[in-house]
Design an enzyme around this catalytic site. Structure first.
Site, PDB file in Angstrom:
ATOM      1  CB  CYS A   1      57.793 -19.987   4.412  1.00 36.68           C
ATOM      2  SG  CYS A   1      58.849 -18.541   4.123  1.00 36.68           S
TER       3      CYS A   1
ATOM      4  CD  GLU B   1      60.366 -21.341  -3.054  1.00 32.62           C
ATOM      5  OE1 GLU B   1      60.092 -20.064  -2.260  1.00 32.62           O
ATOM      6  OE2 GLU B   1      61.433 -21.044  -3.309  1.00 32.62           O
TER       7      GLU B   1
ATOM      8  CE  LYS C   1      45.069 -22.178  -7.054  1.00 32.73           C
ATOM      9  NZ  LYS C   1      44.229 -21.733  -6.060  1.00 32.73           N
TER      10      LYS C   1
ATOM     11  CD  GLU D   1      54.378 -23.386   8.135  1.00 32.67           C
ATOM     12  OE1 GLU D   1      53.955 -24.558   7.846  1.00 32.67           O
ATOM     13  OE2 GLU D   1      55.136 -22.983   7.862  1.00 32.67           O
TER      14      GLU D   1
HETATM   15  P1  NAD Z   1      48.361 -24.025   1.331  1.00 28.86           P
HETATM   16  O1  NAD Z   1      49.154 -25.410   0.324  1.00 28.86           O
HETATM   17  O2  NAD Z   1      46.738 -24.242   1.568  1.00 28.86           O
HETATM   18  O3  NAD Z   1      47.826 -23.190  -0.067  1.00 28.86           O
HETATM   19  C1  NAD Z   1      48.546 -22.993  -0.955  1.00 28.86           C
HETATM   20  C2  NAD Z   1      48.430 -22.668  -2.680  1.00 28.86           C
HETATM   21  O4  NAD Z   1      47.515 -24.408  -2.880  1.00 28.86           O
HETATM   22  C3  NAD Z   1      46.893 -22.401  -3.078  1.00 28.86           C
HETATM   23  O5  NAD Z   1      46.309 -21.452  -3.986  1.00 28.86           O
HETATM   24  C4  NAD Z   1      45.754 -23.006  -2.991  1.00 28.86           C
HETATM   25  O6  NAD Z   1      44.488 -23.454  -3.787  1.00 28.86           O
HETATM   26  C5  NAD Z   1      46.646 -24.294  -3.768  1.00 28.86           C
HETATM   27  N1  NAD Z   1      46.355 -25.725  -3.781  1.00 28.86           N
HETATM   28  C6  NAD Z   1      46.043 -26.535  -2.588  1.00 28.86           C
HETATM   29  N2  NAD Z   1      45.239 -28.223  -2.485  1.00 28.86           N
HETATM   30  C7  NAD Z   1      46.144 -27.763  -4.353  1.00 28.86           C
HETATM   31  C8  NAD Z   1      46.189 -29.571  -4.589  1.00 28.86           C
HETATM   32  N3  NAD Z   1      45.833 -30.139  -4.222  1.00 28.86           N
HETATM   33  N4  NAD Z   1      46.303 -28.774  -6.174  1.00 28.86           N
HETATM   34  C9  NAD Z   1      46.670 -27.601  -6.683  1.00 28.86           C
HETATM   35  N5  NAD Z   1      46.737 -26.866  -5.411  1.00 28.86           N
HETATM   36  C10 NAD Z   1      46.906 -26.767  -4.448  1.00 28.86           C
HETATM   37  O7  NAD Z   1      48.931 -22.788   1.395  1.00 28.86           O
HETATM   38  P2  NAD Z   1      48.643 -21.896   2.700  1.00 28.86           P
HETATM   39  O8  NAD Z   1      47.476 -22.462   4.032  1.00 28.86           O
HETATM   40  O9  NAD Z   1      47.946 -21.289   1.495  1.00 28.86           O
HETATM   41  O10 NAD Z   1      49.574 -20.926   3.305  1.00 28.86           O
HETATM   42  C11 NAD Z   1      50.743 -21.980   3.759  1.00 28.86           C
HETATM   43  C12 NAD Z   1      51.738 -22.200   3.842  1.00 28.86           C
HETATM   44  O11 NAD Z   1      52.656 -21.697   3.241  1.00 28.86           O
HETATM   45  C13 NAD Z   1      52.036 -22.644   5.379  1.00 28.86           C
HETATM   46  O12 NAD Z   1      53.084 -24.112   5.106  1.00 28.86           O
HETATM   47  C14 NAD Z   1      53.641 -21.820   4.852  1.00 28.86           C
HETATM   48  O13 NAD Z   1      55.140 -22.301   5.456  1.00 28.86           O
HETATM   49  C15 NAD Z   1      53.850 -22.023   3.450  1.00 28.86           C
HETATM   50  N6  NAD Z   1      55.159 -21.017   3.022  1.00 28.86           N
HETATM   51  C16 NAD Z   1      55.885 -21.579   2.283  1.00 28.86           C
HETATM   52  C17 NAD Z   1      57.675 -20.457   2.314  1.00 28.86           C
HETATM   53  C18 NAD Z   1      58.510 -21.084   1.023  1.00 28.86           C
HETATM   54  O14 NAD Z   1      58.874 -20.210   0.525  1.00 28.86           O
HETATM   55  N7  NAD Z   1      58.904 -22.339   1.580  1.00 28.86           N
HETATM   56  C19 NAD Z   1      56.877 -19.701   1.559  1.00 28.86           C
HETATM   57  C20 NAD Z   1      55.413 -18.893   2.404  1.00 28.86           C
HETATM   58  C21 NAD Z   1      54.286 -19.844   2.347  1.00 28.86           C
END
Ligand code: NAD
Length: 510
Positions: free
Chosen positions: A301, A267, A192, A402
């Site tokens: 990240c 992550e 997803k 962040e």
């Molecule tokens: P996000 O948390 O908004 O969304 C991530 C995913 O989760 C999307 O596919 C979204 O549709 C889904 N999602 C959102 N709410 C949900 C729910 N209630 N239930 C199930 N799925 C849900 O994150 P983003 O804004 O897309 O990405 C940026 C974030 O990702 C930053 O915080 C970044 O640090 C983090 N990130 C972490 C790593 C790592 O390896 N630690 C790597 C890349 C990005």
């Protein structure tokens, strides 16, 4: 050499030919049961570039059933590892064959500069499949001989249906980073992707379709996290959830999955320190600090967003930093000369710029950047000048939260004890970067910094065998190398009696 014009022409041709993106469920392309669609918008101009069919809750449930049936059939989960490995290598080949197409569309969809996508992310994605193909054939257990009476040993079995939820930053590479080990271990899976960057997941599904895996082994569903994501995480037929995204979302997922006791890999976000001592190679430290926070538009990240400078080098380092950052090339992400492109979405740009207001209100100073570029050709995109903030105290929100954009905060320090305290005084713990020529100091400090990964005298360079992940609010668990299999397989212990060991005789009368 490929020029902007070539990439722009290729992007236009590919986008003109791009059909509405469908879900891929049980080996079939389908708009899904809801009939709902959403648009993907390019951050370079904020124009729509793709129509996407949302699977909705019902489509998510169909995908889980397809993945469950595929898993139970054994067509993939019981396939000899060498054959699974061959299939994964076919996916890698498809990715390499389509590398230009994937790169250009990923750049158009995310705003990440083409050079960083083409040379880095896409080839790494292909490598992920080759690497985990190799690993699939090397999944071994342990033996525990027990003094001639027992032979105990472990085997690793696929767990079942894995749900893989990914963010919008560098989506293609991150998706393969989950899909490859999940499949290598014999699970079936449902991807997803995030709704702000959906195109490359479609291209990944195309590559997987070409590689001819049993139907239902890999499934793709589009839609919002709240509906589709929640439906997947809550479904009782799902065993595993590998999530990359924001910390707050991760916590929500764990609550959703608690009822059915999901196994999670998390992550999450980061606020990683870069610590530079006066004895470091300062030229290299400067290059790495700039690359570490401004590559991938700062939407990374592991970005080193908090730069700590030892007091004697502070003034000189900061003035060199400002001079370099002033010259970073901001522009069209399809231009090979561009170093920083537009941020993913207008709402995200506003959020990042909101932090610049917060910095000013808290008494910090924007030393360079902080504005939208004053260039008419960039007016429609989500561009922001790379920004350095000074006069920062570690407790300020810009040093604690962040921001996820091209924004660096700089803080001076007096000694090891002070910088260690400040580096650790944050809720995140993903990565850290330490610059010193004193081996004893590096060896002393690296284990004390609260982060899942520490680089000494280096930017983020990762061998695929090493574990990746964070501590504190940056995540739970490690993926990468054999660590991925600790998550994606079930460890089963088998105890074989070799002789006549004593068995208590309850109820025996003689
Ligand atoms: P996000 O948390 O908004 O969304 C991530 C995913 O989760 C999307 O596919 C979204 O549709 C889904 N999602 C959102 N709410 C949900 C729910 N209630 N239930 C199930 N799925 C849900 O994150 P983003 O804004 O897309 O990405 C940026 C974030 O990702 C930053 O915080 C970044 O640090 C983090 N990130 C972490 C790593 C790592 O390896 N630690 C790597 C890349 C990005």
């Amino acid at each position: 050499m490929t020029t902007t014009t070539d990439y722009a022409a290729l992007s236009k041709r590919l986008l003109d030919d791009l059909p509405p993106l469908q879900n891929y469920i049980g080996g079939e392309w389908t708009p899904g049961p809801t009939g709902e669609t959403f648009m993907s918008i390019t951050p370079a101009t904020n124009q729509p570039i793709a129509t996407v069919h949302s699977a909705g809750r019902a489509g998510a449930q169909q995908a889980v059933i397809a993945a469950r049936e595929a898993f139970e059939s054994g067509a993939w989960s019981r396939m000899p590892a060498a054959d699974r490995a061959r299939a994964l290598r076919r996916i890698a080949e498809q990715i390499r064959k389509r590398a230009d197409e994937i790169s250009v569309l990923e750049t158009s969809d995310t705003g990440i500069p083409i050079t960083q996508i083409r040379a880095g992310q896409v080839l790494r994605a292909a490598d992920n499949f080759d690497f985990f193909a190799e690993m699939a054939t090397q999944i071994t257990g342990e033996t525990f001989p027990v003094e001639g009476t027992f032979l105990n040993y472990t085997v690793h079995k696929p767990v079942g249906v894995a749900v893989l939820i990914t963010p919008w930053n560098t989506p293609f590479m991150l998706e393969t980073w989950k899909v490859a080990p999940a499949l290598a271990a014999g699970n079936t899976c449902i991807l997803k992707p995030a709704s702000w960057s959906p195109i490359s997941a479609y291209l990944l599904a195309k590559a997987i379709e070409e590689a001819d895996l049993p139907p239902g082994t890999f499934n793709l569903v589009y839609g919002s996290g709240e509906t589709v994501g929640t439906a997947l995480v809550a479904h009782p037929e799902v065993n595993l959830v590998s999530f990359t995204g924001e910390t707050t979302t991760g916590k929500q997922l764990m609550r959703t999955g608690a009822e059915t006791l999901k196994r999670f890999s998390m992550e999450l976000g980061g606020k990683s320190p870069v610590i530079v001592f006066a004895d470091a190679d300062l030229d290299r430290a400067l290059d790495a600090a700039i690359f570490g926070v401004f590559s991938l538009n700062g939407e990374r990240c592991t970005a080193g967003t908090r730069l700590f400078l030892e007091r004697p080098i502070y003034d000189d380092f900061v003035s060199r930093l400002i001079e370099r950052v002033r010259h970073i090339r901001v522009g069209d992400p399809l231009d090979p000369a561009t170093e920083v492109g537009p941020l993913i979405h207008r709402r995200h740009l506003e959020r990042v710029m909101g932090y610049l207001d917060i910095a000013r209100e808290e008494g910090a100073t924007i030393a360079v950047g902080g504005q939208r570029p004053d260039r008419p050709e960039l007016a429609d995109g989500n561009y922001l000048e790379p920004t350095v903030i000074v006069d920062v105290r570690n407790e300020m929100r810009v040093a604690q939260e962040e921001i996820f954009g091209p924004v660096l905060t700089v803080i001076p320090f007096e000694d090891e004890a002070e910088v260690l305290r400040m580096a650790n005084d944050v809720r995140y713990g993903l990565a850290a970067y330490l610059w010193t020529s004193d081996v004893s100091r590096a060896t002393r400090l690296a284990p004390e910094i609260e982060s899942g990964m520490v680089w000494v005298n280096s930017q983020n360079v990762r061998d695929l065998r090493t574990p990746f992940g964070g501590m504190k609010e940056s995540g739970i668990g490690r993926e990468g190398g054999r660590y991925s299999f600790e998550f994606y397989t079930e460890t089963k212990t088998i105890h074989v009696a070799l002789g006549q060991h004593r068995i208590p005789k309850f109820g025996a009368t003689s």
